[in-house]
Design an enzyme around this catalytic site. Structure first.
Site, mmCIF file in Angstrom:
data_model
loop_
_atom_site.group_PDB
_atom_site.id
_atom_site.type_symbol
_atom_site.label_atom_id
_atom_site.label_comp_id
_atom_site.label_asym_id
_atom_site.label_seq_id
_atom_site.Cartn_x
_atom_site.Cartn_y
_atom_site.Cartn_z
ATOM 1 N N ASP A 78 -7.877 -5.576 0.089
ATOM 2 C CA ASP A 78 -8.355 -6.455 -0.976
ATOM 3 C C ASP A 78 -7.952 -7.915 -0.791
ATOM 4 O O ASP A 78 -8.439 -8.782 -1.518
ATOM 5 C CB ASP A 78 -7.814 -5.973 -2.331
ATOM 6 C CG ASP A 78 -8.382 -4.610 -2.701
ATOM 7 O OD1 ASP A 78 -9.579 -4.404 -2.459
ATOM 8 O OD2 ASP A 78 -7.629 -3.762 -3.205
ATOM 9 N N HIS A 105 0.851 -1.186 0.000
ATOM 10 C CA HIS A 105 0.000 0.000 0.000
ATOM 11 C C HIS A 105 0.884 1.231 0.000
ATOM 12 O O HIS A 105 1.953 1.224 0.626
ATOM 13 C CB HIS A 105 -0.899 0.007 1.251
ATOM 14 C CG HIS A 105 -2.065 0.919 1.111
ATOM 15 N ND1 HIS A 105 -1.973 2.261 1.353
ATOM 16 C CD2 HIS A 105 -3.339 0.682 0.721
ATOM 17 C CE1 HIS A 105 -3.151 2.814 1.127
ATOM 18 N NE2 HIS A 105 -3.996 1.884 0.739
HETATM 19 N N1 CMC Z 1 4.106 -7.713 -4.808
HETATM 20 C C1 CMC Z 1 5.442 -7.682 -5.044
HETATM 21 N N2 CMC Z 1 6.190 -6.570 -4.921
HETATM 22 C C2 CMC Z 1 5.567 -5.426 -4.567
HETATM 23 C C3 CMC Z 1 4.185 -5.385 -4.315
HETATM 24 C C4 CMC Z 1 3.446 -6.582 -4.443
HETATM 25 N N3 CMC Z 1 2.143 -6.601 -4.221
HETATM 26 N N4 CMC Z 1 3.826 -4.126 -3.996
HETATM 27 C C5 CMC Z 1 4.938 -3.406 -4.040
HETATM 28 N N5 CMC Z 1 6.008 -4.180 -4.384
HETATM 29 C C6 CMC Z 1 7.408 -3.767 -4.466
HETATM 30 C C7 CMC Z 1 7.670 -2.978 -5.740
HETATM 31 O O1 CMC Z 1 8.077 -3.850 -6.793
HETATM 32 C C8 CMC Z 1 8.768 -2.059 -5.286
HETATM 33 O O2 CMC Z 1 9.984 -2.782 -5.220
HETATM 34 P P1 CMC Z 1 11.404 -2.032 -5.530
HETATM 35 O O3 CMC Z 1 11.537 -0.984 -4.480
HETATM 36 O O4 CMC Z 1 12.412 -3.129 -5.458
HETATM 37 O O5 CMC Z 1 11.255 -1.468 -6.922
HETATM 38 C C9 CMC Z 1 8.388 -1.710 -3.849
HETATM 39 O O6 CMC Z 1 7.639 -2.855 -3.394
HETATM 40 C C10 CMC Z 1 7.522 -0.461 -3.732
HETATM 41 O O7 CMC Z 1 6.399 -0.611 -4.579
HETATM 42 P P2 CMC Z 1 5.731 0.557 -5.424
HETATM 43 O O8 CMC Z 1 4.982 -0.045 -6.566
HETATM 44 O O9 CMC Z 1 6.764 1.585 -5.728
HETATM 45 O O10 CMC Z 1 4.726 1.120 -4.345
HETATM 46 P P3 CMC Z 1 3.520 2.072 -4.618
HETATM 47 O O11 CMC Z 1 3.270 2.779 -3.346
HETATM 48 O O12 CMC Z 1 3.730 2.867 -5.854
HETATM 49 O O13 CMC Z 1 2.317 1.061 -4.937
HETATM 50 C C11 CMC Z 1 0.582 -0.499 -4.668
HETATM 51 C C12 CMC Z 1 1.386 0.633 -4.029
HETATM 52 C C13 CMC Z 1 -0.634 -0.798 -3.806
HETATM 53 C C14 CMC Z 1 0.073 -0.044 -6.056
HETATM 54 C C15 CMC Z 1 1.488 -1.734 -4.808
HETATM 55 O O14 CMC Z 1 1.897 -2.169 -3.533
HETATM 56 C C16 CMC Z 1 0.802 -2.878 -5.578
HETATM 57 O O15 CMC Z 1 0.867 -2.914 -6.802
HETATM 58 N N6 CMC Z 1 0.143 -3.828 -4.851
HETATM 59 C C17 CMC Z 1 -0.610 -4.869 -5.512
HETATM 60 C C18 CMC Z 1 -1.957 -4.315 -5.985
HETATM 61 C C19 CMC Z 1 -2.922 -4.092 -4.836
HETATM 62 O O16 CMC Z 1 -3.086 -4.943 -3.976
HETATM 63 N N7 CMC Z 1 -3.593 -2.931 -4.860
HETATM 64 C C20 CMC Z 1 -4.598 -2.572 -3.859
HETATM 65 C C21 CMC Z 1 -4.164 -1.462 -2.989
HETATM 66 S S1 CMC Z 1 -5.157 -1.217 -1.524
HETATM 67 C C22 CMC Z 1 -6.748 -0.821 -2.053
HETATM 68 C C23 CMC Z 1 -6.836 0.265 -3.047
HETATM 69 O O17 CMC Z 1 -6.106 1.249 -3.056
HETATM 70 O O18 CMC Z 1 -7.700 0.154 -3.881
#
Ligand code: CMC
Length: 445
Positions: free
Chosen positions: A365, A308
């Site tokens: 989720d 998140h």
């Molecule tokens: N699985 C594997 N690696 C992950 C995941 C995951 N679910 N989430 C983040 N990472 C890694 C990402 O690859 C990155 O690694 P590095 O620093 O080595 O490049 C690091 O963690 C930071 O991730 P980010 O994508 O830069 O983080 P963000 O804040 O931009 O994204 C997020 C947040 C929720 C989009 C992301 O964690 C994600 O894609 N999660 C899976 C989708 C999900 O469950 N979304 C629902 C969010 S909660 C409800 C809502 O908002 O609707």
């Protein structure tokens, strides 16, 4: 808003004094509103991870400690003692309702549960496999066309009716879009049922057979809606605020919010989680090997329902949903192998240095889909459930934007990194090749 302290920015030998704004939960923010005028500098924050886009009094999140409060009330207390409609009222109007106010609001919800008969035909224009989120967004705008009165956000009566109308009709549209997707007749709402039970009736009743919702199922669905009701400046809410800042009407702003929510990194993740769990189950892949894939940046796989932007600790909603999941499945006598896989994935990820270092925990989720599956909600409707739950939050934020004194249209700046000025070249004198994608796309037509 507390003010007093300042921060100093030093740039090219000059000092710029910037006011520090402190929120009621003591979060400090540097106010950069005058920064460009004074120094020529703007701030760059791709993805807005460090940008406070507004001051808001609706929802508080402390992502470091896993705290979520609606209008000051902890989500755990609301989940235990309140219900979706009461919490929606709290979010939209700022205070918990009195018994009379709640009764009146419920009456308004019942009074506005029908959609105009002419709108039934609109559903026929969608193909059977249209995603219900596409239908929901389009139909919210269409229903908006039937509302001739302009909502006056500062007029309590007009706004209350508008809020009830939108909340009420959204669930009727959502259920109708489901019926359309399975080729069944749309079911009219029942005046004797409260909000959530009425929605389940429209989803699952048939013209020849009434669905009588189990109170446990209604409570579980209601809890899911309550837990999704607001989450401060997430992608879809920021979209609603952005659209609303142009003074677009409530229906248009919310329709845009639905589109943003649909994305798999946002609300669409609940559908993706179940699809991921089903795939692991069907393929017999081990949880360990899936986790290895989710960590591999080249695999294009993420552990959906994990991570998140704000929570660097447990998402408090995930804790509540996980408990409810166990209780509901037990009560309904359902053994879902996907729940076992989800628990194993969680345990494995929470022990893994990759997830520990990046502070990735289960989000809302991760378990919500398992409850919805148990209730009988089809997977492609999961994100629609999220949208129904999020409507009160969107309404509250839209109103906050409209009633903020001197609010300006949202219009971020950018750091331009493209070509610098150049002169137009007539087509016969151009020596460069057409971009690959364009020429190949044309060739394949
Ligand atoms: N699985 C594997 N690696 C992950 C995941 C995951 N679910 N989430 C983040 N990472 C890694 C990402 O690859 C990155 O690694 P590095 O620093 O080595 O490049 C690091 O963690 C930071 O991730 P980010 O994508 O830069 O983080 P963000 O804040 O931009 O994204 C997020 C947040 C929720 C989009 C992301 O964690 C994600 O894609 N999660 C899976 C989708 C999900 O469950 N979304 C629902 C969010 S909660 C409800 C809502 O908002 O609707």
């Amino acid at each position: 808003m507390a003010m007093g302290e300042t921060a100093i920015l030093q740039y090219r030998g000059k000092n710029y004094e910037l006011p520090v704004v402190v929120g009621t939960e003591n979060e400090p923010a540097i106010d950069i509103r005058q920064l460009r005028a004074q120094s020529g500098l703007i701030t760059l924050d791709d993805g807005y991870g460090n940008t406070g886009a507004c001051e808001s009094a609706i929802t508080f999140i402390d992502g470091e400690t896993g705290v979520l409060r609606y209008r000051g009330y902890p989500i755990e207390e609301l989940a235990e003692k309140s219900n979706f409609i009461e919490s929606a009222y709290l979010l939209i109007f700022g205070e918990l309702p009195s018994a009379a106010q709640l009764k009146e609001f419920r009456k308004l919800l019942s009074d506005h549960e029908f959609i105009h008969e002419d709108l039934r035909h609109n559903f026929e224009g969608f193909p059977p496999n249209a995603h219900p989120m596409a239908i929901l967004s389009a139909m919210i705008n269409a229903v908006g066309c039937f509302q001739s009165q302009v909502v006056q956000p500062s007029d309590a009566e007009s706004f209350t009716v508008a809020a009830a109308r939108l909340m009420s009709k959204v669930r009727t549209i959502a259920a109708a879009s489901y019926k359309k997707s399975i080729g069944r007749p749309m079911i009219y709402p029942r005046h004797d049922l409260y909000y959530t039970a009425n929605f389940l009736h429209m989803m699952f009743s048939k013209p020849y057979q009434n669905y009588e919702p189990d109170p446990e199922v209604v409570r579980a669905m209601d809890l899911i809606l309550l837990l999704h009701a607001d989450h401060e400046q997430n992608c879809s809410t920021s979209t609603v605020r952005m659209v609303g800042s142009a003074r677009a009407n409530l229906w248009a702003a919310v329709a845009a919010g639905v589109c943003a929510l649909w994305g798999p990194l946002h609300g669409g993740a609940n559908q993706e989680v179940i699809e991921m769990l089903s795939q692991i189950h069907a393929s017999g892949q081990s949880v360990e090997s899936f986790i290895i894939k989710a960590k591999d940046k080249h695999s294009n796989t993420r552990l959906m329902g994990f991570g998140h932007r704000v929570y660097k600790n447990f998402d408090p909603r995930a804790r509540i949903i996980k408990q409810a999941c166990d209780a509901v499945l037990k009560k309904l006598g359902i053994h879902d192998p996907l729940l076992e896989i989800a628990k194993k994935l969680e345990e494995t990820a929470l022990r893994d240095p990759y997830f520990i270092e990046r502070k990735l925990y289960p989000n809302v989720d991760f378990y919500s889909g398992i409850i919805m599956r148990a209730i009988g909600i089809p997977v492609n409707m999961f994100t629609v459930m999220f949208a129904i739950g999020r409507i009160p939050g969107w309404i509250a934020h839209w109103r906050e934007v409209q009633t903020t004194p001197n609010a300006r249209i949202n219009r971020p700046r950018q750091v331009y990194q493209g070509a610098v000025q150049r002169s137009y070249v007539p087509i016969e004198q151009r020596e460069w090749a057409a971009p690959q994608t364009l020429s190949s796309a044309t060739a394949s037509r």
